[in-house]
Structures are given as C-alpha cells and as structure tokens.
Design a protein around this motif. Structure first.
Motif, mmCIF file in Angstrom:
data_model
loop_
_atom_site.group_PDB
_atom_site.id
_atom_site.type_symbol
_atom_site.label_atom_id
_atom_site.label_comp_id
_atom_site.label_asym_id
_atom_site.label_seq_id
_atom_site.Cartn_x
_atom_site.Cartn_y
_atom_site.Cartn_z
ATOM 1 N N TYR A 194 0.834 -1.196 -0.067
ATOM 2 C CA TYR A 194 -0.174 0.166 -0.143
ATOM 3 C C TYR A 194 0.926 1.399 -0.098
ATOM 4 C CZ TYR A 194 -4.725 -1.752 0.100
ATOM 5 O OH TYR A 194 -5.788 -2.534 -0.175
ATOM 6 N N ILE A 235 0.205 3.740 -2.929
ATOM 7 C CA ILE A 235 -0.220 5.265 -2.596
ATOM 8 C C ILE A 235 0.872 6.016 -3.297
ATOM 9 C CG2 ILE A 235 -0.878 6.684 -0.823
ATOM 10 C CD1 ILE A 235 -2.341 4.460 0.396
ATOM 11 N N SER A 256 8.790 2.183 1.607
ATOM 12 C CA SER A 256 7.821 0.897 2.018
ATOM 13 C C SER A 256 8.600 0.111 3.106
ATOM 14 C CB SER A 256 7.473 0.004 0.799
ATOM 15 O OG SER A 256 6.758 0.773 -0.106
ATOM 16 N N ALA A 297 -7.704 -1.649 5.678
ATOM 17 C CA ALA A 297 -7.505 -1.546 4.192
ATOM 18 C C ALA A 297 -8.891 -1.715 3.628
ATOM 19 C CB ALA A 297 -6.701 -2.495 3.700
ATOM 20 N N THR A 307 -7.555 3.853 0.921
ATOM 21 C CA THR A 307 -7.051 2.715 0.402
ATOM 22 C C THR A 307 -8.026 2.409 -0.744
ATOM 23 O OG1 THR A 307 -8.240 1.468 2.086
ATOM 24 C CG2 THR A 307 -6.027 2.065 2.320
ATOM 25 N N GLY A 313 -9.529 -1.473 -4.414
ATOM 26 C CA GLY A 313 -7.928 -1.504 -4.447
ATOM 27 C C GLY A 313 -7.395 -0.386 -5.081
ATOM 28 N N ALA A 331 3.413 -4.581 -5.493
ATOM 29 C CA ALA A 331 2.361 -3.463 -5.963
ATOM 30 C C ALA A 331 2.915 -3.013 -7.390
ATOM 31 C CB ALA A 331 2.724 -2.315 -5.112
#
Lengths: 312, 255
Positions: free
Chosen positions: A72, A76, A92, A130, A137, A142, A229
């Motif tokens: 995430y 993001i 991250s 989430a 989020t 998603g 991701a």
C-alpha cells in the motif's frame, strides 16, 4: 555452519545464482515466468519470516500485514504523490520496519501463544482498515494503475524485467540476513528460541533482540510488498488475508526453519507448484495442500532441508 | 575487598519470604559452598543475585559496584555467569554454538559494523571462534563441537553448561547443583575440574546437596535454612557443627 566448508558453499551459491540469471533465456512462457515471480516474492517474505519464526521462535500470524503495508505504501506514493519506484520502495521498507518495531515493543514480554494472538489481531486490523478506509485505500476496489517502475531510467515492463528486479531484491535479502545471522546477532536470536531465560543470563538483552528480529523480518516483508505493488499494478486487501500469513508459515515449516537460510525456499517452491497444479480442482486445493503439509511433517518434521527438528 | 558482597538480601513472594536478609561475601579466588535442606532458599538467593528475580530488599555489591535490581543480561555483562539446577543448554544447536552464545557479551561487534565494517566484524567473530575452540579443548569437548547439545551424555551436557558460562570470562562463576544426577566417578571429575578452575584464578560459588562434593571443593561453606543464613565456616567447622546436623538430619532424641 559459519566456518569450514565455506568456499564450496559460495561456489555452489554462485552456480545457483548464474542458473537463476539464465532462467529467462530458457523459459519464454509468460505463465511460468509469472509463477517464478510469485515464488520470488514469497521467497523474500519467507526469508524474513524465517528470521522471526525459525531463528527467534516467534510465531507471527501477521506477516501478511507487513507485506500489505509495503504494497500500500508503494501504491499510494506512486499513484498519488508521483514517487519514483526507488524512493517508494525505500519508504515501504522503512515504514514496514517502523510498524514492526511499534508492534514488537509492547509484545516483547508476552509469551508464545499471546504473541501469536496479538500478531493475528494486528493482521486482521490491517486488513479491515485497508477494506474500510475507502478514501485512503479505496477499500475492496483496491488501488489500480500503479505506474510502471523505472530503475535508473530503465523501465521495468516485461515479466523478464520483473524477474530480474525481484531476483535482485531476493539476493539482497539473502545476503543481508546471512550477514546478520552469521554473527553473534543470529546466535542471540537462536538462543532466545531455545531458552529465553538462559539467553538472558548469557548477557543477551532478549527484549531488544526480539524487537530486532521481528522488525528486520518485517522490513523485508515491506520490500516484497512494494515489489508486488508494481508487479501486479493493483493492490487489494484480499492480497493480505490471514490465509497469506498462514501460507508463509507453512512454506517456512515445510522447507525447514532455522540456520539453513535457503531451506524455506524449498517450501516456497513446493507450495507454489502445488497451488498451481491443483488450480483446476479448486474446491479440493486446500485439502491437498493440507495433506502435503501433514505428509512433510510426518516424514520430515524438520522440513525438507531443515537441519534439526525443534522441540522433539 | 570482597568480589561479591551482599547486604540483607531479601526476596518475598507475596507472604512467603523465600530469602530472608542474607548477607555474605565472596573473596577473589575462593570457592564458597552454599548448602541447606530443600526449600532453604539457596536457588532463590542465587536467582536474586543474578537478576532473574528482583530482590525485595537489601543490596548487592559486585566488585564494589551496586548491582541491586539489575536485569539478568546486565549482571552477566558485569561478570557473573551461572549454570542451572535443571540443565538449560540450548538443545537443538551445536556444542560450538552453545559456547559461542555464552561468549555473546564479550564479542564486541556492534550491529552497524556488520555492514559498514564487515572485515572487522568478521575478524572479531573469528577471534571469538578461536577462543571458544580453546575453551572446548580445555574441557575435552572439542571433538564434539559439531554435535547437537541434546545428543551429548548427561555429564557432558553439565560440562557444556559450565563451559558456556566460562565463555563469558566471568569474574564470578555460580554453579547451581552441578552434581545433580551424576554418579560418583563423574562427581570426582567435576570436583577436580572445579578446583582446577579455582587454581587458575576463578572465583566460584557452588550450591550443592551432595555433602562429599561440597566438603571436598569448598574453602568456606554457608548453611542456609528457611531462607536465612544459618551458619558460616570452613568445611571442618560445618562438619562438626551439631546444629547443622540437626537441621539436616533432624533432632536426636536425648535419653
């Protein structure tokens, strides 16, 4: 072990690395490459989890949450704040490390089963947040359209590119964990697993070492998540359910916990292949995976490549 | 100056006073034996000394420094090493790694050096390895260095535990019932070994039930009963003390 047959081992590892580097030249099937890439992601996760579970003996049921935090964060930062992959990847990893430390501090004194429950709860909290925090989020929809990563201006676009990027992260993970566990730090983790009180009287500050092992394991989960991701270009909460945490634990146990850092990777291969092979019989898949696990535990309780069984 | 000096060390568990105002000293290069019937508080006293329990009262000075209430890992770092009544070797790892873990607090290898000064880090680890090998040779476990600790015989595991404690270069070594479960031949070997350590300059505190062993090794003996110190003296004095015999054997009916 730490000394002795060192040269031969490095030769073997070098050979293995070269083989792994050559794989995309021999395998052109996108499907197989995509399975290999998923294996790489799980390998990174399991190397980190082995530090927590295999070395330090902490059964964390929340590893998927740290994987999710990484995913995430990258998603993001890259979709909304125009971060490049490099900095998003770094952020991250750091965020997963920090959250790992935050979770590990209050749990440093809780015993086995309670630790397990707290990490389980954290994993669920993460997944629920989430899912429910839609503005941030986008919930179950998603985060989509994560941009293509670039490394030093080179775009990472094809399955092969991702394979090399993932392999790079995996090798980095292995070397880092190897460096740590070959020193007194790795031995301190093992001492905590074996007998925490005795470890304490050997001059090991067990609280600090538990926090350390846990958060370092989480750091690599964050890296794996970040890679996921950009690889999937989509992250949804369903990527980070409890089943994922359990699957990672199964992989580590089936492969073999502890000193042999590469052993969990055998578990990754077996479980990923099993999941794919039995995809056609979806209803019975978990049943078959469960059977494989029971068989391994009965025949080789120490795991496929494990060196010694624990708590016999 | 005594190496260890305790003043009125007390440990209470709720209403139960397990250790009651025990004061004792240990001088350098001496073997002090602690004896007493079951439940006399010997192990509780040692646990309070080594930081496993926090003392409820009193003070502990080690090499002139007040270490009262220090956590166990800090006390180990100060130089007190111990073994346990019920063996606590790390069963699933090799003998070598057991002893290396014992040396943990003497391996000066900060975490960032692993990455920033890898060569120095490796060198320090190699030095520790060499030291541990020498130690294993000294106790006769060198050939078994790769065996898992749990595959050693009982006596060997006891030796390993002492060896692991010695790996931290302790100023004071505390042995909690080292003879438990040993036969008399093993006990003699152990007594010789303990005396040899003393002759090499080691200071030792031994808790033991076995009278033969304790009389053979101790320079001075402390008798504990019901949590408190009851007598202190040389082995000969203790052996001939009628009160001590009463505590151990019960009162003799006169007439």
């Amino acid at each position: 072990m730490m000394m002795g047959s060192g040269k031969r081992k490095w030769l073997l590892l070098g050979g293995l690395t070269i083989c792994l580097l050559l794989v995309p030249m021999l395998v052109t099937d996108i499907y197989i490459l995509s399975i290999l890439n998923m294996m790489i992601i799980y390998s990174i996760l399991c190397l980190g989890l082995n530090l927590i579970l295999g070395f330090t003996g902490l059964l964390s049921l929340g590893h998927a949450a740290f994987y999710g935090i990484g995913a995430y964060t990258t998603a993001i930062l890259m979709t909304r704040y125009n971060f490049g992959f490099g900095s998003a990847f770094f952020a991250s990893a750091v965020l997963a490390l920090l959250v790992g430390i935050i979770i590990a501090i209050p749990t440093r004194k809780v015993r086995g089963d309670y630790f397990c429950l707290i990490t389980l709860a954290f994993g669920e909290i993460f997944r629920l947040v989430a899912t429910a925090w839609i503005e941030f989020t986008r919930g179950a929809m998603g985060i989509v359209r994560i941009p293509m990563p670039k490394i030093f201006g080179i775009p990472i676009a094809t399955e092969t590119d991702f394979y090399y990027l993932g392999l790079g992260i995996l090798i980095f993970t292995y070397l880092t964990i190897k460096a740590i566990t070959d020193t007194r730090y790795g031995r301190a983790f093992i001492a905590i697993r074996e007998d925490e009180l005795a470890a304490d009287t050997m001059g090991i500050n067990t609280a600090i070492y538990k926090i350390m092992a846990f958060s370092i394991g989480c750091l690599f989960a964050g890296m794996a998540g970040s890679f996921l991701a950009v690889y999937q270009t989509v992250v949804t909460p369903s990527n980070f359910r409890l089943e994922e945490s359990c699957l990672m634990i199964i992989m580590v146990i089936v492969g073999g916990m502890g000193r042999n850092l590469l052993a969990p990777l055998a578990g990754v291969v077996v479980m990923t292949v099993a999941t794919e092979v039995f995809r056609s019989v979806a209803d019975y898949r978990m049943l078959i995976i469960g059977l494989i696990m029971i068989l391994v535990l009965l025949l080789r309780p120490q795991g496929i490549f494990g060196s010694s069984s624990f708590k016999s | 100056m005594p190496i260890l000096d305790t003043k009125d060390v007390t440990k209470q568990f709720g209403g139960l006073v397990a250790v009651n105002q025990v004061s004792m000293t240990v001088n350098k290069n001496e073997i002090v034996g602690i004896i007493g019937p079951n439940g006399a508080g010997k192990t509780s006293f040692i646990n309070a000394l080594t930081g496993i329990y926090k003392p409820s009262g009193g003070q502990i000075f080690f090499q002139g420094k007040d270490i009262t209430g220090f956590p166990a890992y800090k006390i180990a770092k100060q130089g007190i090493a111990r073994t346990f009544q019920n063996l606590r070797v790390f069963s699933n790892i090799s003998v070598l790694e057991n002893v290396l873990i014992g040396a943990h607090c003497r391996i000066d290898n900060p975490f960032h050096h692993i990455f920033l000064r890898p060569l120095r880090s490796k060198k320090i680890e190699r030095q520790a390895y060499a030291k541990v090998i020498a130690l294993l040779k000294n106790v006769g476990l060198e050939e078994k260095k790769e065996s898992l600790a749990k595959n050693l015989s009982y006596g060997e595991q006891r030796t390993l535990e002492i060896c692991r404690a010695l790996a931290s270069d302790p100023e004071l070594l505390i042995l909690d019932e080292p003879c438990a479960g040993m036969n008399s031949a093993e006990m003699d070997t152990l007594a010789d070994f303990v005396k040899k350590l003393r002759d090499e300059g080691q200071t030792i505190v031994v808790i033991e039930h076995n009278m033969c062993f304790i009389m053979a090794v101790s320079d001075r003996i402390i008798v504990m009963t019901e949590g408190a110190k009851f007598r202190e003296g040389t082995p000969a004095e203790i052996r001939n003390d009628l009160e001590v015999q009463k505590v151990y054997l019960g009162e003799q009916e006169v007439e």
